[in-house]
Design a protein around this motif. Structure first.
Motif, short mmCIF file in Angstrom:
data_model
loop_
_atom_site.label_atom_id
_atom_site.label_comp_id
_atom_site.label_asym_id
_atom_site.label_seq_id
_atom_site.Cartn_x
_atom_site.Cartn_y
_atom_site.Cartn_z
N ALA A 1 50.13 30.30 50.53
CA ALA A 1 48.90 30.82 49.49
C ALA A 1 47.63 31.00 50.02
N GLU A 2 46.83 31.83 49.02
CA GLU A 2 45.63 31.96 49.47
C GLU A 2 44.77 30.62 48.64
N SER A 3 43.77 30.12 49.22
CA SER A 3 42.85 29.28 48.30
C SER A 3 41.58 29.82 47.91
N LEU B 1 38.22 29.70 45.27
CA LEU B 1 37.34 28.67 44.74
C LEU B 1 37.11 29.01 43.20
N ARG B 2 36.84 27.75 42.59
CA ARG B 2 36.73 28.03 41.12
C ARG B 2 35.41 27.02 40.79
N TRP B 3 34.43 27.25 39.73
CA TRP B 3 33.55 26.70 39.47
C TRP B 3 33.46 26.49 38.03
N TYR C 1 45.12 28.20 43.85
CA TYR C 1 46.01 28.44 44.94
C TYR C 1 46.92 29.86 44.33
N GLN C 2 46.93 30.82 45.31
CA GLN C 2 47.60 32.00 44.56
C GLN C 2 48.83 32.42 45.76
N PRO C 3 50.04 32.31 45.42
CA PRO C 3 51.19 32.40 46.24
C PRO C 3 51.17 33.55 46.91
N VAL D 1 29.39 25.01 51.13
CA VAL D 1 30.66 25.46 50.48
C VAL D 1 32.00 25.54 51.32
N ASP D 2 31.86 26.32 52.48
CA ASP D 2 32.84 26.64 53.31
C ASP D 2 33.56 25.30 53.83
N LYS D 3 32.63 24.35 54.33
CA LYS D 3 33.12 22.95 54.65
C LYS D 3 33.80 22.31 53.78
N VAL E 1 36.44 32.30 54.82
CA VAL E 1 35.27 31.83 55.39
C VAL E 1 34.36 32.87 55.65
N SER E 2 32.95 32.36 55.14
CA SER E 2 31.85 33.39 55.30
C SER E 2 31.63 33.94 56.77
N GLY E 3 31.19 34.99 56.71
CA GLY E 3 30.73 35.62 58.14
C GLY E 3 29.65 34.92 58.89
N PRO F 1 33.50 33.33 41.56
CA PRO F 1 32.87 33.27 42.79
C PRO F 1 32.31 34.75 43.20
N SER F 2 32.71 35.90 42.67
CA SER F 2 31.96 37.01 42.75
C SER F 2 30.63 36.92 42.62
N GLU F 3 30.16 36.09 41.64
CA GLU F 3 28.73 35.71 41.26
C GLU F 3 27.98 34.75 42.28
N GLU G 1 47.37 42.79 49.03
CA GLU G 1 46.59 41.99 48.03
C GLU G 1 46.49 42.86 46.72
N GLY G 2 46.49 42.11 45.68
CA GLY G 2 46.17 42.94 44.34
C GLY G 2 47.46 43.67 44.03
N VAL G 3 48.53 43.15 44.21
CA VAL G 3 49.81 43.94 43.84
C VAL G 3 50.09 43.68 42.20
N GLU G 4 50.06 44.57 41.57
CA GLU G 4 50.31 44.46 40.08
C GLU G 4 51.45 44.93 39.50
N THR G 5 52.25 45.97 39.95
CA THR G 5 53.26 46.88 39.40
C THR G 5 54.49 46.76 40.08
N GLN H 1 50.82 39.78 47.73
CA GLN H 1 50.03 38.82 46.97
C GLN H 1 49.56 39.60 45.59
N GLY H 2 49.54 38.95 44.42
CA GLY H 2 49.12 39.62 43.35
C GLY H 2 49.45 39.09 41.98
N TYR H 3 48.95 39.74 41.06
CA TYR H 3 49.43 39.24 39.66
C TYR H 3 50.79 39.50 38.99
N TYR H 4 51.22 40.68 39.89
CA TYR H 4 52.82 40.93 39.71
C TYR H 4 53.68 39.70 39.94
P1 C2E Z 1 39.21 38.01 47.99
O1 C2E Z 1 39.16 36.96 49.11
O2 C2E Z 1 39.33 39.64 48.28
O3 C2E Z 1 40.16 37.39 47.02
C1 C2E Z 1 40.95 38.19 46.09
C2 C2E Z 1 40.51 38.39 44.75
O4 C2E Z 1 41.57 39.22 44.11
C3 C2E Z 1 40.61 37.02 43.98
O5 C2E Z 1 39.21 36.78 43.22
C4 C2E Z 1 41.81 36.86 43.28
O6 C2E Z 1 41.96 36.09 42.06
C5 C2E Z 1 41.95 38.42 42.73
N1 C2E Z 1 43.24 39.05 42.59
C6 C2E Z 1 44.26 38.45 43.22
N2 C2E Z 1 45.55 39.12 42.86
C7 C2E Z 1 45.03 39.89 42.20
C8 C2E Z 1 45.73 41.14 41.14
O7 C2E Z 1 46.63 41.45 41.13
N3 C2E Z 1 44.79 41.86 40.28
C9 C2E Z 1 43.44 41.96 40.47
N4 C2E Z 1 42.57 42.54 39.64
N5 C2E Z 1 43.00 40.85 41.00
C10 C2E Z 1 43.52 39.93 41.92
P2 C2E Z 1 38.46 35.76 43.05
O8 C2E Z 1 39.19 34.25 43.07
O9 C2E Z 1 37.36 36.07 41.85
O10 C2E Z 1 37.67 35.75 44.27
C11 C2E Z 1 36.54 36.84 44.53
C12 C2E Z 1 36.18 36.68 46.06
O11 C2E Z 1 35.22 35.53 46.16
C13 C2E Z 1 36.98 36.90 46.91
O12 C2E Z 1 37.71 37.95 47.37
C14 C2E Z 1 36.57 36.11 47.82
O13 C2E Z 1 35.72 37.27 49.07
C15 C2E Z 1 35.36 35.17 47.54
N6 C2E Z 1 35.91 33.90 47.45
C16 C2E Z 1 36.78 33.29 46.59
N7 C2E Z 1 37.01 32.01 47.18
C17 C2E Z 1 36.32 31.76 48.16
C18 C2E Z 1 36.09 30.74 49.16
O14 C2E Z 1 36.64 29.64 48.86
N8 C2E Z 1 35.21 30.79 50.02
C19 C2E Z 1 34.45 31.94 50.42
N9 C2E Z 1 33.64 32.15 51.41
N10 C2E Z 1 34.80 32.99 49.42
C20 C2E Z 1 35.50 32.65 48.47
#
Ligand code: C2E
Ligand code: CA
Ligand code: CA
Ligand code: CA
Length: 276
Positions: A57-59, A61-63, A43-45, A89-91, A118-120, A73-75, A236-240, A256-259
């Motif tokens: 938070a955004e949930s 997925l981790r494997w 969960y990312q706040p 997976v979505d379910k 959720v996937s398209g 998940p990108s793989e 999203e992706g706010v770091e600085t 939302q982001g690593y910052y």
């Molecule tokens: P997304 O939905 O665009 O998720 C945001 C991604 O950016 C996440 O990568 C998150 O860990 C990462 N992120 C968050 N803050 C920062 C930051 O400050 N800097 C950087 N560099 N990255 C940040 P993650 O967890 O590896 O997920 C990648 C993609 O995989 C997601 O992109 C989403 O498209 C897919 N995904 C993840 N979980 C699920 C899921 O439960 N179901 C489905 N269908 N897709 C998922």
């Protein structure tokens, strides 16, 4: 040169074989992982700019196939999408999030909103309606505590069908967020025709917003448009700190982001919830 070309060809075919094999391995193992509790959610706040508090938070997925291996998940998500396994997976993700929300509510944690990717594919033939209907029948949570993140891709398919599905989700009380906003190829026209409630500005714009004036302009334009359309806007992706300041100055609602925090396990996330 001729020889070289042949070697390249051999190199590429063996590389392609490797990729194809890895795909098949991942697909088979993912099927197994779904049943075997190898999947988990982080969960990312999300932070409200107004009061600095967590809104939820955004949930993600981790494997972890075993103790010292993890597949991102990108793989595996793209592979799950081509094989159709993504529906399972979505379910799993949706029901796990709903059960967790129920647990947090029962434990007395404050109200929050969890957004789920959720996937398209799950929008084709309105499958998402059945999936969510079944889950919400079984697990009692306020629908307002759930938000679905979709990408613009689904609007390219059939805007009329998408509109119908989103309207039904809305009538179930579930909010819709448009993820990776600004990177798709669809027109903005859908924003006034579809019941979406949130725009999530893609990380690619945020990453350079403090250093590149074009990315800053796009970021500002998205925030302004969202506000004019009465939509919530989140970055999203706010770091600085520079990015935080720019977003704050423009009146972005949430970030939302690593910052602030990386995606984390339930135990760690609960520490944040305790402080609310
Ligand atoms: P997304 O939905 O665009 O998720 C945001 C991604 O950016 C996440 O990568 C998150 O860990 C990462 N992120 C968050 N803050 C920062 C930051 O400050 N800097 C950087 N560099 N990255 C940040 P993650 O967890 O590896 O997920 C990648 C993609 O995989 C997601 O992109 C989403 O498209 C897919 N995904 C993840 N979980 C699920 C899921 O439960 N179901 C489905 N269908 N897709 C998922
Ligand atoms: Ca997302
Ligand atoms: Ca995103
Ligand atoms: Ca993104």
């Amino acid at each position: 040169a001729k020889n070289n070309g042949k070697n390249n060809y051999l190199f590429y075919t063996s590389k392609m074989n490797e990729i194809a094999k890895r795909k098949i391995t991942i697909e088979t193992n993912l099927r197994h992982a779904l049943k075997n509790e190898e999947l988990t959610l982080f969960y990312q706040p999300k932070i409200d700019f107004n009061d600095g508090k967590i809104t939820g938070a955004e949930s993600l997925l981790r494997w972890f196939p075993n103790k010292d291996e993890s597949i991102p998940p990108s793989e595996f998500i793209p592979i799950a999408e081509t094989s159709g396994l993504i529906l399972e997976v979505d379910k799993w993700v949706l029901s796990t999030v709903c059960r967790q929300l129920k647990k947090w509510k029962d434990l007395g944690y404050p109200d929050q909103k969890i957004s789920v990717n959720v996937s398209g594919m799950h929008f084709k033939q309105g499958r998402i309606l059945k999936t969510l209907g079944d889950i919400l029948d079984e697990i009692e949570i306020p629908p307002k505590s759930l938000e679905i993140e979709i990408t613009e891709g689904i609007f390219l398919e059939d805007i009329k069908e998408s509109a119908l599905i989103l309207e039904q989700l809305q009538s179930m009380g579930i909010d819709i967020s448009v993820d990776d906003f600004g990177t798709g190829y669809s027109s903005f026209g859908y924003l006034k025709r579809l019941p979406v409630s949130t725009l999530k500005i893609d990380r690619s714009f945020i990453s350079n917003a403090a250093t590149n004036s074009d990315d800053a302009s796009i970021t500002k334009a998205i925030i302004m448009m969202a506000k004019l359309l009465n939509l919530k806007v989140i970055a999203e992706g706010v770091e600085t700190i520079e990015q935080v300041e720019l977003l704050h100055a423009e009146g972005c609602h949430e970030m939302q982001g690593y910052y602030f925090a990386k995606p984390m396990s339930i135990d760690k996330y609960e520490i944040f919830l305790d402080k609310l």
